[in-house]
Design an enzyme around this catalytic site. Structure first.
Site, PDB file in Angstrom:
ATOM      1  N   THR A   1       0.837  -1.215   0.000  1.00 17.10           N
ATOM      2  CA  THR A   1       0.000   0.000   0.000  1.00 17.10           C
ATOM      3  C   THR A   1       0.865   1.256   0.000  1.00 17.10           C
ATOM      4  OG1 THR A   1      -1.597  -1.250   1.316  1.00 17.10           O
ATOM      5  CG2 THR A   1      -1.908   1.142   1.215  1.00 17.10           C
TER       6      THR A   1
ATOM      7  N   ARG B   1       3.099  -0.181  -7.966  1.00 17.31           N
ATOM      8  CA  ARG B   1       3.178   0.941  -7.026  1.00 17.31           C
ATOM      9  C   ARG B   1       4.595   1.481  -6.909  1.00 17.31           C
ATOM     10  NH1 ARG B   1      -1.352  -1.439  -2.804  1.00 17.31           N
ATOM     11  NH2 ARG B   1      -3.095  -0.171  -3.543  1.00 17.31           N
TER      12      ARG B   1
ATOM     13  N   HIS C   1      -5.647   0.230  -7.301  1.00 18.87           N
ATOM     14  CA  HIS C   1      -6.370  -0.510  -6.265  1.00 18.87           C
ATOM     15  C   HIS C   1      -6.417  -1.972  -6.664  1.00 18.87           C
ATOM     16  CE1 HIS C   1      -9.697  -2.022  -3.795  1.00 18.87           C
ATOM     17  NE2 HIS C   1     -10.203  -2.510  -4.910  1.00 18.87           N
TER      18      HIS C   1
HETATM   19  P1  ATP Z   1      -6.567  -0.325  -2.103  1.00 15.44           P
HETATM   20  O1  ATP Z   1      -7.814  -0.721  -1.341  1.00 15.44           O
HETATM   21  O2  ATP Z   1      -6.665   1.061  -2.722  1.00 15.44           O
HETATM   22  O3  ATP Z   1      -6.133  -1.380  -3.074  1.00 15.44           O
HETATM   23  P2  ATP Z   1      -4.924  -1.267   0.030  1.00 15.44           P
HETATM   24  O4  ATP Z   1      -5.913  -2.398   0.099  1.00 15.44           O
HETATM   25  O5  ATP Z   1      -3.505  -1.602  -0.231  1.00 15.44           O
HETATM   26  O6  ATP Z   1      -5.350  -0.218  -1.072  1.00 15.44           O
HETATM   27  P3  ATP Z   1      -6.319  -0.031   2.210  1.00 15.44           P
HETATM   28  O7  ATP Z   1      -5.946  -0.244   3.626  1.00 15.44           O
HETATM   29  O8  ATP Z   1      -7.542  -0.689   1.664  1.00 15.44           O
HETATM   30  O9  ATP Z   1      -5.027  -0.378   1.343  1.00 15.44           O
HETATM   31  O10 ATP Z   1      -6.440   1.546   2.001  1.00 15.44           O
HETATM   32  C1  ATP Z   1      -7.169   2.088   0.905  1.00 15.44           C
HETATM   33  C2  ATP Z   1      -6.408   3.278   0.356  1.00 15.44           C
HETATM   34  O11 ATP Z   1      -6.427   4.318   1.335  1.00 15.44           O
HETATM   35  C3  ATP Z   1      -4.912   3.016   0.112  1.00 15.44           C
HETATM   36  O12 ATP Z   1      -4.680   2.512  -1.169  1.00 15.44           O
HETATM   37  C4  ATP Z   1      -4.328   4.394   0.272  1.00 15.44           C
HETATM   38  O13 ATP Z   1      -4.506   5.148  -0.914  1.00 15.44           O
HETATM   39  C5  ATP Z   1      -5.183   5.001   1.357  1.00 15.44           C
HETATM   40  N1  ATP Z   1      -4.572   4.810   2.692  1.00 15.44           N
HETATM   41  C6  ATP Z   1      -4.482   3.666   3.402  1.00 15.44           C
HETATM   42  N2  ATP Z   1      -3.880   3.849   4.583  1.00 15.44           N
HETATM   43  C7  ATP Z   1      -3.580   5.188   4.631  1.00 15.44           C
HETATM   44  C8  ATP Z   1      -2.948   6.026   5.596  1.00 15.44           C
HETATM   45  N3  ATP Z   1      -2.504   5.560   6.767  1.00 15.44           N
HETATM   46  N4  ATP Z   1      -2.818   7.339   5.287  1.00 15.44           N
HETATM   47  C9  ATP Z   1      -3.256   7.840   4.124  1.00 15.44           C
HETATM   48  N5  ATP Z   1      -3.874   7.093   3.168  1.00 15.44           N
HETATM   49  C10 ATP Z   1      -4.023   5.786   3.414  1.00 15.44           C
HETATM   50 MG    MG Z   2      -7.963  -2.117   0.241  1.00 14.31          MG
END
Ligand code: ATP
Ligand code: MG
Length: 139
Positions: free
Chosen positions: A93, A104, A117
């Protein structure tokens, strides 16, 4: 048994910066078949619905805003073990932790603007694909 479909988005920054073609090329070269594809400009409300699991988190409002800045490319992708393989293919992420050669690592600008995503389970892949595509568009 793991399913064979996942859902992905090329996020607004990456589309705006002209990286859609390069990312789609990588996706296909990695063995994912494009089942459905379209360009969509999400409203902030729809982006919030898509990421509703993150409601209340400190980054939720900015995530909604970033995801609705300009169009995304929505994709249903097919490959054996699609969900897990795609998550590996896109990388962590936070791009600072993403492995060399991942999408990424190559295209993310920051944790918030991380280019793509990928669904995190077979169940969510189905829910997320249905969020963007009707049954007619999915086959
Ligand atoms: P995605 O769902 O977009 O594929 P992910 O599953 O790797 O990403 P998630 O935990 O679902 O991560 O978070 C969704 C999105 O929110 C991340 O892709 C990122 O853009 C944003 N995000 C996640 N954690 C943070 C954080 N601590 N601070 C800022 N933005 C964040
Ligand atoms: Mg996610």
């Amino acid at each position: 048994m793991a399913g064979n479909r996942t859902f992905s988005m090329i996020k607004p920054d990456a589309v705006r910066d002209g990286h859609s073609g390069s990312i789609l090329k990588m996706i296909e070269a990695a063995g994912f078949r494009i089942v459905s594809i379209k360009l969509v400009h999400l409203t902030s409300e729809k982006a919030g619905e898509f990421y509703s699991v993150h409601t209340g988190k400190p980054f939720y409002d900015s995530l909604k805003s970033i995801m609705s800045e300009s169009p995304i490319v929505a994709l249903i992708l097919e490959k054996e073990n699609a969900v897990e393989d795609f998550r590996k293919f896109i990388g962590s992420t936070n791009p600072a932790n993403a492995a060399e050669g991942t999408v990424r690592k190559l295209f993310a600008k920051s944790l918030e603007r991380n280019a793509v995503h990928g669904s995190d389970s077979d169940e969510n892949a189905k829910i997320e694909g249905d969020f963007f595509f009707s049954n007619l568009e999915k086959f």
